[in-house]
Design an enzyme around this catalytic site. Structure first.
Site, PDB file in Angstrom:
ATOM      1  N   GLY A  12       0.780  -1.234   0.000  1.00 14.29           N
ATOM      2  CA  GLY A  12       0.000   0.000   0.000  1.00 14.29           C
ATOM      3  C   GLY A  12       0.810   1.280   0.000  1.00 14.29           C
ATOM      4  O   GLY A  12       0.332   2.309   0.480  1.00 14.29           O
ATOM      5  N   LEU A  94     -10.094  -7.570 -12.941  1.00 13.88           N
ATOM      6  CA  LEU A  94     -11.457  -7.126 -12.641  1.00 13.88           C
ATOM      7  C   LEU A  94     -12.474  -7.857 -13.499  1.00 13.88           C
ATOM      8  O   LEU A  94     -12.256  -8.059 -14.697  1.00 13.88           O
ATOM      9  CB  LEU A  94     -11.598  -5.619 -12.901  1.00 13.88           C
ATOM     10  CG  LEU A  94     -10.791  -4.658 -12.039  1.00 13.88           C
ATOM     11  CD1 LEU A  94     -11.236  -3.222 -12.317  1.00 13.88           C
ATOM     12  CD2 LEU A  94     -10.916  -4.967 -10.564  1.00 13.88           C
ATOM     13  N   ASN A 108      -5.541   2.720 -13.120  1.00 16.50           N
ATOM     14  CA  ASN A 108      -4.583   1.742 -12.607  1.00 16.50           C
ATOM     15  C   ASN A 108      -3.178   2.329 -12.697  1.00 16.50           C
ATOM     16  O   ASN A 108      -2.874   3.088 -13.609  1.00 16.50           O
ATOM     17  CB  ASN A 108      -4.659   0.467 -13.468  1.00 16.50           C
ATOM     18  CG  ASN A 108      -3.666  -0.599 -13.027  1.00 16.50           C
ATOM     19  OD1 ASN A 108      -3.552  -0.909 -11.840  1.00 16.50           O
ATOM     20  ND2 ASN A 108      -2.941  -1.172 -13.980  1.00 16.50           N
ATOM     21  N   HIS A 110       0.672   1.133 -13.217  1.00 13.72           N
ATOM     22  CA  HIS A 110       1.471  -0.031 -13.642  1.00 13.72           C
ATOM     23  C   HIS A 110       2.948   0.354 -13.604  1.00 13.72           C
ATOM     24  O   HIS A 110       3.318   1.430 -14.101  1.00 13.72           O
ATOM     25  CB  HIS A 110       1.068  -0.481 -15.045  1.00 13.72           C
ATOM     26  CG  HIS A 110       1.816  -1.696 -15.476  1.00 13.72           C
ATOM     27  ND1 HIS A 110       1.513  -2.958 -15.000  1.00 13.72           N
ATOM     28  CD2 HIS A 110       2.900  -1.847 -16.280  1.00 13.72           C
ATOM     29  CE1 HIS A 110       2.372  -3.829 -15.509  1.00 13.72           C
ATOM     30  NE2 HIS A 110       3.219  -3.186 -16.279  1.00 13.72           N
ATOM     31  N   ASP A 151      -3.963  -3.947 -18.902  1.00 13.85           N
ATOM     32  CA  ASP A 151      -3.028  -2.829 -19.146  1.00 13.85           C
ATOM     33  C   ASP A 151      -3.180  -2.234 -20.555  1.00 13.85           C
ATOM     34  O   ASP A 151      -2.217  -1.707 -21.120  1.00 13.85           O
ATOM     35  CB  ASP A 151      -1.558  -3.271 -18.927  1.00 13.85           C
ATOM     36  CG  ASP A 151      -1.322  -3.793 -17.519  1.00 13.85           C
ATOM     37  OD1 ASP A 151      -1.975  -3.302 -16.587  1.00 13.85           O
ATOM     38  OD2 ASP A 151      -0.478  -4.696 -17.364  1.00 13.85           O
ATOM     39  N   GLU A 181       5.933   6.317  -9.545  1.00 15.47           N
ATOM     40  CA  GLU A 181       4.580   5.933  -9.116  1.00 15.47           C
ATOM     41  C   GLU A 181       3.968   6.883  -8.095  1.00 15.47           C
ATOM     42  O   GLU A 181       2.827   7.322  -8.245  1.00 15.47           O
ATOM     43  CB  GLU A 181       4.592   4.512  -8.532  1.00 15.47           C
ATOM     44  CG  GLU A 181       4.982   3.456  -9.535  1.00 15.47           C
ATOM     45  CD  GLU A 181       4.805   2.044  -8.989  1.00 15.47           C
ATOM     46  OE1 GLU A 181       3.780   1.756  -8.373  1.00 15.47           O
ATOM     47  OE2 GLU A 181       5.726   1.230  -9.190  1.00 15.47           O
TER      48      GLU A 181
HETATM   49  C1  GAR Z   1       3.239  -1.163  -7.387  1.00 19.06           C
HETATM   50  O1  GAR Z   1       4.552  -1.162  -7.888  1.00 19.06           O
HETATM   51  C2  GAR Z   1       2.246  -1.150  -8.529  1.00 19.06           C
HETATM   52  O2  GAR Z   1       2.661  -0.383  -9.607  1.00 19.06           O
HETATM   53  C3  GAR Z   1       2.199  -2.610  -8.887  1.00 19.06           C
HETATM   54  O3  GAR Z   1       2.180  -3.275  -7.639  1.00 19.06           O
HETATM   55  C4  GAR Z   1       2.924  -2.486  -6.689  1.00 19.06           C
HETATM   56  C5  GAR Z   1       2.096  -2.301  -5.458  1.00 19.06           C
HETATM   57  O4  GAR Z   1       2.834  -1.671  -4.438  1.00 19.06           O
HETATM   58  N1  GAR Z   1       1.065  -2.928  -9.693  1.00 19.06           N
HETATM   59  C6  GAR Z   1       1.101  -3.818 -10.680  1.00 19.06           C
HETATM   60  O5  GAR Z   1       2.069  -4.492 -10.952  1.00 19.06           O
HETATM   61  C7  GAR Z   1      -0.202  -3.942 -11.462  1.00 19.06           C
HETATM   62  N2  GAR Z   1       0.017  -4.651 -12.693  1.00 19.06           N
HETATM   63  P1  GAR Z   1       2.111  -0.933  -3.226  1.00 19.06           P
HETATM   64  O6  GAR Z   1       1.119  -1.925  -2.615  1.00 19.06           O
HETATM   65  O7  GAR Z   1       3.229  -0.608  -2.275  1.00 19.06           O
HETATM   66  O8  GAR Z   1       1.424   0.298  -3.749  1.00 19.06           O
END
Ligand code: GAR
Length: 210
Positions: A12, A94, A108, A110, A151, A181
């Site tokens: 999170g 989803l 989303n 990514h 995606d 991010e």
């Molecule tokens: C993040 O790096 C996000 O971009 C990735 O999961 C991680 C979650 O981290 N999402 C994906 O790979 C979706 N395809 P977080 O729980 O610390 O935010």
């Protein structure tokens, strides 16, 4: 006021970036009305609790079929009446019904520059492992609207991050989070909340200048 629900599966840190962004005024006109996790032990739920945001777990393990799980997930989202659903490390594909119902209202994050290193099987650390295995010099992150594919939806924001010699997947993941991010996800939410995205003649989204 844009009401958002954040869907999570893990640590999170992107949720935290949203919580901090709202608190510090970098995301305006936005209320975080709930956090939904598919994993009971997701640290993201602790972050929600600490921020005083209602958090619930809807786990597939508690339902006897995928269909029942999908119904429960949709019901949990519907009950919060969000204007926008934010997938912040939500590692569940989803259901079609949900995507259709909230078309144009799901974003989303990514951890790569789409269309590289995305699609089925590319999530979390696996993305960064693939980046290092291919030897690319630039990676990054993408915020996009969610459509029926994995995606494949329209891109809202991207930010590039350099790959450094001797990076490990963990080191690169951290750099992509810190430099890309945690910046572009709050920025995209703020821009949506304040009507700052427009589409050009190609149908591509861009952020309007003030
Ligand atoms: C993040 O790096 C996000 O971009 C990735 O999961 C991680 C979650 O981290 N999402 C994906 O790979 C979706 N395809 P977080 O729980 O610390 O935010």
């Amino acid at each position: 006021m844009l009401k958002i629900v954040v869907l999570v599966s893990g640590g999170g840190t992107n949720l935290q970036a949203i919580i901090d962004g709202i608190r510090e005024g970098r995301i305006t006109n936005t209320r975080l009305c709930g956090v939904i996790s598919n994993k009971k032990d997701a640290y993201a739920l602790t972050r929600a609790e600490q921020a005083g945001v209602p958090g619930v777990c809807v786990s597939p393990k508690d339902y006897d079929s995928r269909e029942r799980f999908h119904e429960a997930l949709l019901a949990a989202i519907d009950s919060l009446e969000p204007d926008l659903i934010v997938l912040a490390g939500f590692l569940v594909i989803l259901p079609e019904l949900l995507v259709k119902k909230y078309e144009g209202r799901i974003v989303n994050i990514h951890p790569s520059l789409i269309p590289s290193f995305c699609g089925a099987g590319f999530y979390g650390l696996r993305v960064h492992e693939a980046v290092l295995a291919r030897g690319v010099k630039v990676t990054g992150a993408t915020v996009h609207f969610v459509d029926g594919g994995t995606d494949t939806g329209p891109i809202l924001l991207q930010k590039a991050v350099a790959v450094q010699p001797d990076d490990t997947p963990e080191i690169l993941q951290r750099r992509v989070m810190e430099e890309a991010e945690w910046k572009i996800l709050p920025a995209a939410i703020d821009a949506i909340a304040n009507g700052r995205f427009a589409q050009d003649a190609n149908g591509s989204y861009y952020m309007k200048e003030d």
